[in-house]
Design a protein around this motif. Structure first.
Motif, mmCIF file in Angstrom:
data_model
loop_
_atom_site.group_PDB
_atom_site.id
_atom_site.type_symbol
_atom_site.label_atom_id
_atom_site.label_comp_id
_atom_site.label_asym_id
_atom_site.label_seq_id
_atom_site.Cartn_x
_atom_site.Cartn_y
_atom_site.Cartn_z
ATOM 1 N N THR A 49 0.834 -1.200 0.000
ATOM 2 C CA THR A 49 0.000 0.000 0.000
ATOM 3 C C THR A 49 0.865 1.245 0.000
ATOM 4 O OG1 THR A 49 -1.841 1.135 1.102
ATOM 5 C CG2 THR A 49 -0.220 0.094 2.521
ATOM 6 N N ASP A 50 0.330 2.300 -0.582
ATOM 7 C CA ASP A 50 1.036 3.573 -0.665
ATOM 8 C C ASP A 50 -0.003 4.678 -0.698
ATOM 9 O OD1 ASP A 50 3.526 4.834 -0.800
ATOM 10 O OD2 ASP A 50 4.198 3.422 -2.327
ATOM 11 N N THR A 51 0.318 5.799 -0.115
ATOM 12 C CA THR A 51 -0.616 6.926 -0.045
ATOM 13 C C THR A 51 -0.010 8.156 -0.703
ATOM 14 O OG1 THR A 51 -1.620 6.113 1.994
ATOM 15 C CG2 THR A 51 -1.807 8.471 1.563
ATOM 16 N N LEU A 52 -0.796 8.846 -1.489
ATOM 17 C CA LEU A 52 -0.379 10.134 -2.048
ATOM 18 C C LEU A 52 -1.204 11.240 -1.395
ATOM 19 C CD1 LEU A 52 -0.062 9.670 -5.938
ATOM 20 C CD2 LEU A 52 1.656 9.282 -4.172
ATOM 21 N N VAL A 53 -0.533 12.243 -0.867
ATOM 22 C CA VAL A 53 -1.187 13.360 -0.196
ATOM 23 C C VAL A 53 -0.916 14.641 -0.980
ATOM 24 C CG1 VAL A 53 -1.298 14.705 1.954
ATOM 25 C CG2 VAL A 53 -0.915 12.231 2.046
ATOM 26 N N GLU A 54 -1.984 15.403 -1.193
ATOM 27 C CA GLU A 54 -1.824 16.666 -1.912
ATOM 28 C C GLU A 54 -0.864 17.581 -1.157
ATOM 29 O OE1 GLU A 54 -5.396 19.014 -2.389
ATOM 30 O OE2 GLU A 54 -4.511 20.092 -4.066
ATOM 31 N N GLU A 55 -0.021 18.268 -1.892
ATOM 32 C CA GLU A 55 0.992 19.198 -1.371
ATOM 33 C C GLU A 55 2.177 18.478 -0.729
ATOM 34 O OE1 GLU A 55 1.038 22.439 -2.119
ATOM 35 O OE2 GLU A 55 -0.851 22.089 -3.173
ATOM 36 N N VAL A 56 2.071 17.170 -0.539
ATOM 37 C CA VAL A 56 3.227 16.413 -0.069
ATOM 38 C C VAL A 56 3.788 15.599 -1.239
ATOM 39 C CG1 VAL A 56 4.086 14.653 1.534
ATOM 40 C CG2 VAL A 56 2.328 16.282 2.278
ATOM 41 N N HIS A 57 2.903 14.859 -1.925
ATOM 42 C CA HIS A 57 3.336 14.004 -3.028
ATOM 43 C C HIS A 57 2.936 14.523 -4.398
ATOM 44 C CE1 HIS A 57 2.966 11.319 0.537
ATOM 45 N NE2 HIS A 57 4.172 10.989 0.134
ATOM 46 N N ARG A 60 -1.760 20.027 -7.535
ATOM 47 C CA ARG A 60 -2.715 20.104 -8.635
ATOM 48 C C ARG A 60 -2.264 21.074 -9.719
ATOM 49 N NH1 ARG A 60 -8.540 20.916 -6.357
ATOM 50 N NH2 ARG A 60 -7.584 21.030 -4.296
ATOM 51 N N ALA A 61 -1.372 21.999 -9.353
ATOM 52 C CA ALA A 61 -0.851 22.935 -10.356
ATOM 53 C C ALA A 61 0.127 22.237 -11.309
ATOM 54 C CB ALA A 61 -0.162 24.099 -9.662
ATOM 55 N N TRP A 62 0.716 21.129 -10.875
ATOM 56 C CA TRP A 62 1.754 20.464 -11.667
ATOM 57 C C TRP A 62 1.259 19.215 -12.376
ATOM 58 C CZ3 TRP A 62 6.142 20.229 -7.417
ATOM 59 C CH2 TRP A 62 6.544 21.537 -7.129
ATOM 60 N N ALA A 63 0.260 18.568 -11.791
ATOM 61 C CA ALA A 63 -0.164 17.271 -12.322
ATOM 62 C C ALA A 63 -1.671 17.284 -12.525
ATOM 63 C CB ALA A 63 0.214 16.160 -11.345
ATOM 64 N N SER A 64 -2.129 16.715 -13.622
ATOM 65 C CA SER A 64 -3.568 16.575 -13.839
ATOM 66 C C SER A 64 -4.099 15.476 -12.923
ATOM 67 C CB SER A 64 -3.843 16.198 -15.299
ATOM 68 O OG SER A 64 -3.387 14.882 -15.551
ATOM 69 N N ALA A 65 -5.408 15.458 -12.728
ATOM 70 C CA ALA A 65 -6.023 14.409 -11.917
ATOM 71 C C ALA A 65 -5.706 13.029 -12.506
ATOM 72 C CB ALA A 65 -7.533 14.628 -11.863
ATOM 73 N N LEU A 177 9.549 21.240 -12.573
ATOM 74 C CA LEU A 177 8.179 21.611 -12.185
ATOM 75 C C LEU A 177 8.185 22.685 -11.098
ATOM 76 C CD1 LEU A 177 6.455 18.113 -12.128
ATOM 77 C CD2 LEU A 177 5.848 20.023 -13.622
ATOM 78 N N SER A 178 9.126 22.549 -10.153
ATOM 79 C CA SER A 178 9.094 23.472 -9.014
ATOM 80 C C SER A 178 9.794 24.790 -9.320
ATOM 81 C CB SER A 178 9.676 22.819 -7.764
ATOM 82 O OG SER A 178 10.881 22.183 -8.042
ATOM 83 N N ALA A 179 10.811 24.756 -10.182
ATOM 84 C CA ALA A 179 11.527 25.992 -10.532
ATOM 85 C C ALA A 179 11.994 25.913 -11.979
ATOM 86 C CB ALA A 179 12.731 26.176 -9.592
ATOM 87 N N PRO A 180 11.088 26.122 -12.945
ATOM 88 C CA PRO A 180 11.454 25.977 -14.361
ATOM 89 C C PRO A 180 12.620 26.898 -14.743
ATOM 90 C CG PRO A 180 9.083 26.306 -14.108
ATOM 91 C CD PRO A 180 9.689 26.553 -12.771
ATOM 92 N N ALA A 181 13.557 26.353 -15.522
ATOM 93 C CA ALA A 181 14.705 27.147 -15.969
ATOM 94 C C ALA A 181 14.458 27.584 -17.407
ATOM 95 C CB ALA A 181 15.987 26.322 -15.879
#
Ligand SMILES: [Mg+2]
Length: 341
Positions: A49-57, A60-65, A177-181
């Motif tokens: 099992t594995d969990t994805l948490v918004e803002e941790v993993h 929504r600004a970077w990945a589509s649903a 994604l976090s700091a585009p160059a």
């Protein structure tokens, strides 16, 4: 007006989401109190099992649903791959705010189902609950031939360490994604971002490795090569050495690193989320194992180090110099990879 999750209620929402997945041929499927599955004789059941948490993993600004759904299942598949198993059934638990748009959750399920269809998995149950932020838990079942698994603890001093595919691209993707160059070539950016958002579980490779008598420890790389080597060393009670100049870095990863003024080796060692398999092999069988993986899966495999007696500790070799493998950070020539948040 756009429909919100809260408009449907729990059972309405699940009914709606379950129309998006293929039905499994099992004794009792979706919609009862529990799914009923059969277990084949002579097989072992795997569960992870594995969990994805918004803002941790994910953000929504970077990945589509769709991408979040796909990845949530893919990272669980990678764990089944590391054990040499075949994935079978998944359960999905979803915590979402009632104000979230219904179409976002439906797209999430479409991503889950696309990944499930690609790798032969059926979604056989799920739960939804109201929560302040989005949290997605996947429980994945798999199976393997009884007795045929490789664990992190099956490494032996003297084995060589090998890795499938390439390292560092997912870390490069996260950085972009976090700091585009501005200087980042678009093709390289697209490639590394895809590696970050849509990992490929090495399922066929894992099964082949588990069946090979010369293969020792196997682990999937979710937290970077350094952590994978550390885990094998701990569980196998051995030391290890990583040959940093042998690490498989794609051209795109090097281009993104150059655009960011960063060392791509840091992403390979500490960046994480590459979901490649790290494994140990007796030296005499390395050529045969590489050839078999190439022939059966078309997957390149690189020798990137070796296992040593426990007293050797954990080392990284670069330009003839051996230094201790840093735990989180790094002092001399390798910087730690970034993480979310
Ligand atoms: Mg794992």
């Amino acid at each position: 007006m756009e429909k919100r999750v809260g408009d449907l209620g729990e059972f309405g929402l699940l009914d709606r989401l379950f129309t998006l997945v293929r039905r499994a041929e099992i004794p009792v499927g979706l919609g009862d109190d529990a799914a009923v599955l059969t277990v084949s004789p002579g097989r072992w059941l795997l569960v992870t099992t594995d969990t994805l948490v918004e803002e941790v993993h994910f953000r929504r600004a970077w990945a589509s649903a769709w991408q979040v759904g796909y990845k949530a299942l893919a990272v669980n598949l990678s764990d089944i791959a590391a054990m040499g198993g075949t994935p079978t059934y998944a359960l999905i638990s979803l915590a979402v705010p009632g104000s979230l748009s219904l179409s976002w959750v439906e797209d999430l399920y479409r991503g889950l189902e696309a990944c499930a269809a690609q790798w032969g998995v059926r979604i056989v149950g799920g739960d939804t609950v109201a929560a302040a932020s989005i949290c997605l838990t996947v429980v994945l079942l798999g199976e393997c031939e009884a007795g045929r698994v490789r664990t992190r603890g099956d490494g032996r001093a003297g084995d060589l360490l090998l890795v499938t595919g390439e390292l560092g691209a997912a870390g490069a993707g996260l950085e972009e994604l976090s700091a585009p160059a501005a200087a980042c070539p678009p093709a390289a950016r697209a490639r590394v971002v895809a590696r970050h958002l849509l990992p490929t579980p090495r399922l066929a490779e894992g099964r082949l490795l588990a069946a090979h008598p010369a293969v020792g420890a196997v682990i999937d790389l979710s937290d970077g090569l350094a952590q994978g080597v550390r885990e094998i060393a701990r569980a196998s009670a051995v030391g290890a050495e990583i040959w940093s100049e042998s690490l498989p870095l794609a051209l795109a990863t090097k281009e993104v690193a150059a655009a960011h003024g960063q060392d791509p080796l840091a992403w390979a060692l500490y960046g994480g989320e590459d979901y490649e398999l790290l494994f140990s092999v007796r030296p005499s069988a390395v050529a045969a194992v590489r050839e078999e993986l190439d022939r059966a899966c078309g997957t390149p495999v690189r020798v990137i180090g070796c296992l040593l007696p426990p007293e050797a500790g954990l080392l990284v070799e670069r330009a003839g110099e051996r230094v201790p493998l840093a735990r989180g950070g790094y002092d001399h020539f390798l910087q730690p990879g970034k993480n979310y948040g």
